[in-house]
Write a protein that holds these residues in place. Structure first.
Motif, PDB file in Angstrom:
ATOM      1  N   LEU B 207       0.860  -1.186   0.000  1.00  0.00           N
ATOM      2  CA  LEU B 207       0.000   0.000   0.000  1.00  0.00           C
ATOM      3  C   LEU B 207       0.895   1.234   0.000  1.00  0.00           C
ATOM      4  N   GLY B 208       0.725   2.072  -1.019  1.00  0.00           N
ATOM      5  CA  GLY B 208       1.586   3.241  -1.174  1.00  0.00           C
ATOM      6  C   GLY B 208       2.786   2.959  -2.068  1.00  0.00           C
ATOM      7  N   TYR B 212      -2.933   2.024  -4.041  1.00  0.00           N
ATOM      8  CA  TYR B 212      -3.587   2.753  -2.956  1.00  0.00           C
ATOM      9  C   TYR B 212      -4.901   3.327  -3.468  1.00  0.00           C
ATOM     10  N   ASP B 214      -7.887   6.257  -2.007  1.00  0.00           N
ATOM     11  CA  ASP B 214      -8.382   7.156  -0.968  1.00  0.00           C
ATOM     12  C   ASP B 214      -9.312   8.155  -1.665  1.00  0.00           C
ATOM     13  N   ASN B 233       8.592   4.495  -3.578  1.00  0.00           N
ATOM     14  CA  ASN B 233       7.305   4.762  -2.917  1.00  0.00           C
ATOM     15  C   ASN B 233       6.386   5.516  -3.893  1.00  0.00           C
ATOM     16  N   SER B 236       2.588   6.588  -3.242  1.00  0.00           N
ATOM     17  CA  SER B 236       2.475   7.602  -2.183  1.00  0.00           C
ATOM     18  C   SER B 236       2.976   8.963  -2.637  1.00  0.00           C
ATOM     19  N   ARG B 237       4.086   8.972  -3.388  1.00  0.00           N
ATOM     20  CA  ARG B 237       4.587  10.262  -3.878  1.00  0.00           C
ATOM     21  C   ARG B 237       3.567  10.927  -4.802  1.00  0.00           C
ATOM     22  N   LEU B 239       0.257  10.488  -4.699  1.00  0.00           N
ATOM     23  CA  LEU B 239      -0.870  10.966  -3.891  1.00  0.00           C
ATOM     24  C   LEU B 239      -0.516  12.269  -3.174  1.00  0.00           C
ATOM     25  N   ALA B 240       0.737  12.393  -2.757  1.00  0.00           N
ATOM     26  CA  ALA B 240       1.166  13.622  -2.073  1.00  0.00           C
ATOM     27  C   ALA B 240       1.029  14.827  -3.003  1.00  0.00           C
ATOM     28  N   LEU B 241       1.357  14.639  -4.274  1.00  0.00           N
ATOM     29  CA  LEU B 241       1.241  15.745  -5.229  1.00  0.00           C
ATOM     30  C   LEU B 241      -0.221  16.115  -5.472  1.00  0.00           C
ATOM     31  N   HIS B 244      -1.303  17.761  -1.853  1.00  0.00           N
ATOM     32  CA  HIS B 244      -0.658  18.976  -1.354  1.00  0.00           C
ATOM     33  C   HIS B 244      -0.246  19.961  -2.441  1.00  0.00           C
TER      34      HIS B 244
END
Lengths: 320, 320
Positions: B207-208, B212, B214, B233, B236-237, B239-241, B244
C-alpha cells in the motif's frame, strides 16, 4: 548537522513495572547505535546496531522476545533504508534468527530484490556466516507465551476494547539516524502482534507504511497497530507534510498520528529525523519508550512529555 | 462523477506481435469491471472483476500466465483497497489459485489482518468455497517457461541492459474505478518478475508502493520494475502531489514516473483516477496496455499517445 541516533522500543500500554527495563533497553540501544555512527561514520551501521541491541533484549517485541502467532511460533518482520540512495531491504516471516534487521540489510546488499519473505529469506540467512540459525523455539520467551495465553483467554470475554489494547505486548523496535552531512537512515524490527495468524505481515517491513528514509525529507520508524498504520500509510503521509507543507518532523508526526487515531481509534508512535536534523517523537498510545544520543547528551522517556537527560561519555573516534 | 473503470495490463517492452491480444484482454477487463460497477454499484466489485478477467487471461502476468521464480514456480502478489474506508487486503506468495485479487479481498473482509503471505494465505483460501486449489504447476504456461529459459540464458551474456528489459514479460495487471458518488477503489495483481528468488515480494501488494485508494486523493495501480517502484514509494509520492500540490492524476503520474526513471533508470507505468474523477495514464516504459469504459465509450491503447475509441453498449441496470 549534529550526528544523532534516535530509537524507540514500541508504543502501547507499557505497565508501570516494565518501565525501568524499557528505559534501560532504549538507552543502551541509542548508545550502541551512536557508537557505531561515530566509529564507522555510517548511518546504516548506526540504525542496524541500535536495532540489534533491542532485538537481543528480551524486553522488546523483536528478535529474542518476539510475540507469538496463534500457533505459538515467532514470525518476524524488519526493514532498513538508506536515505541517501533510497536503497532498502525488507524481510517478512523470518524465523529462528536473533537479528532480522541484519537479514533485511543483507537482502538489500546481496540480492537484486528489495523484499523477501519466508523460506526464501531464510535461504539468504543460511548462505551467510553472519547468521546463526537457532533451534526452533529458541526465541520464544515465557512472557510471550503468557501474552498468547492471555490473548486467547480474552477472546472468550468482551471484545469491546480496541485491538491494540487487548493484544498488548508493545515492543516493536526502530531507529533513525543522521550524520554530520545530513545522511539519514531508518530501521524497524518486530515480532508483530500476539495471536496473529501465521503469515500475517504488519507495517514494519512496508516502505512508506512503517519505515522510510530519504535525505530530502526524513527518516521515520513507526510502531503501534500495524494494520492501521499500513492502511493509513502513516510514514508516507508524514513525509508528504514535510516535503510539501513545510512541516517539521515533530509537526508532521503529531498531525498524522492524531488524525489516524481520531479516524480509526487505534494508536501508534513515531520517531523521525527530518532533512534539517530536527527530531520528531510522538505517540497516541499511553506510552512509548524512546531514547536518543547526540554528542554527550542521552535523552529518554516513556510517558507523554517526559524528557530525561543523562550526560554520557562520547565514544572515541578511532585513530586514523 | 461519471462511473469509470480503468485497467492496465502491464508496462514494459510489449512485442508488436503481442499487441492484439493485450488490447483484447484489457478491453474485455474494462468491460467486465464496468458491468460489475453498473450492476452492483460497488467499486470493489468493479476492480475485482476487471482484475479477475486479466488473471484468467494467459496473456498477462497474473494468475494464469504468471511468470516463474528461478525454481520454476508461480508465486503471486495482489492487493485491493477501498477508497471510502481505507479498508485493504494484501497477499503475497499465493500459489495454485487463479484469482489472488479475490484472496486479497477475502483477507480484507474476513480477517483482522490486512496482509497475509504464504501458507497462512493459502489457509484462508482453502477455508473458502470460492477458491479452487489447483494442482501444483497448473498455472505454469509454456510462454512463462520460455521466458525463464531466456532469462537464465541471458545471465551468461551481457548484464549491461537494465533489469526490466532483460526480464521482459510485462503484464502485471491492475484496475481503478470510481462510482457516481466519487467512491474509488484500486486493485493490482502480479506474478512478479521472471527468475525471481523464491519469496521475493514486489510493489503490487505494498500500500503506497504499487497500490492505494483514498476518496480524498486518488485510486492508483502501478506496474513496472517492482523493486524500484517500492523503494521510490511511487504511489504515495503521487498521492502527495494530488493532495498537497494540487496536481491532477495525470500531472502527478507524469512527474513521479519521469523522476523515478531519471533517477534510477528503471521504468514503470501508472493508472489513476483522482478525487475529481480525472484519469491519469502514464508510462516511461516502451509500452503499457490500458483500457477504460465510461458510459458507452471504451478507450484503449498500448503505445505512448495512443487513444483508440470504440462505442459499446452500456450494460443494463438490473430492474429494481
Amino acid at each position: 548537522f549534529e550526528p544523532t541516533v534516535l530509537v524507540h522500543g514500541g508504543a502501547g500500554d507499557i505497565a508501570d513495572s516494565g518501565i525501568p527495563l524499557k528505559k534501560l533497553g532504549v538507552k543502551r540501544a541509542a548508545r550502541r547505535g551512536y557508537e557505531a555512527l561515530i566509529k564507522s561514520g555510517s548511518v546504516l551501521d548506526a540504525v542496524e546496531g541500535a536495532v540489534n541491541s533491542l532485538e537481543e533484549d528480551v524486553n522488546f517485541n523483536a528478535g529474542n522476545g518476539s510475540v507469538l502467532t496463534w500457533d505459538g511460533d515467532v514470525e518476524m518482520d524488519a526493514s532498513i533504508m538508506n536515505g541517501a540512495t533510497l536503497e532498502a531491504g525488507c524481510v517478512s516471516l523470518a524465523r529462528d534468527i536473533i537479528n532480522p534487521i541484519s537479514l533485511a540489510r543483507r537482502i538489500m546488499e546481496t540480492t537484486r530484490h528489495r523484499y523477501i519473505a519466508g523460506e526464501g529469506a531464510m535461504n539468504i540467512a543460511m548462505e551467510s556466516e553472519n547468521f546463526k540459525i537457532l533451534q526452533k523455539g529458541a526465541l520464544v520467551t515465557e512472557a510471550a507465551q503468557k501474552s498468547l495465553e492471555n490473548y486467547k483467554a480474552s477472546l472468550n470475554r468482551t471484545r469491546s476494547k480496541r485491538e491494540s489494547q487487548i493484544y498488548g505486548s508493545p515492543g516493536t523496535v526502530g531507529a533513525v539516524a543522521i550524520d554530520a552531512c545530513g545522511n539519514v537512515a531508518a530501521a524497524t524490527s518486530t515480532g508483530g502482534i500476539t495471536g496473529k495468524l501465521s503469515g500475517r505481515i504488519g507495517d514494519s517491513p512496508i516502505l512508506g507504511g512503517g519505515t522510510y528514509a530519504d535525505n530530502e525529507t526524513a527518516a521515520v520508524s513507526a510502531t503501534g497497530h500495524g494494520e492501521t498504520i499500513m492502511r493509513y500509510n502513516v510514514v508516507s503521509r508524514m513525509l508528504a507534510l514535510v516535503q510539501h507543507a513545510n512541516h517539521t518532523a515533530q509537526e508532521a508526526a503529531e498531525r498524522v498520528l492524531n488524525e489516524m487515531t481520531q479516524r480509526f481509534d487505534e494508536t501508534a508512535g513515531i520517531i523521525a529525523i527530518d532533512h534539517r536534523g530536527r527530531l520528531g517523537i510522538h505517540f497516541t498510545s499511553k506510552r512509548m519508550s524512546w531514547a536518543y544520543q547526540r554528542g554527550e547528551e542521552l535523552h529518554f522517556g516513556v510517558d507523554a512529555g517526559e524528557d530525561q537527560l543523562e550526560i554520557v561519555g562520547e565514544p572515541r573516534v578511532p585513530p586514523l
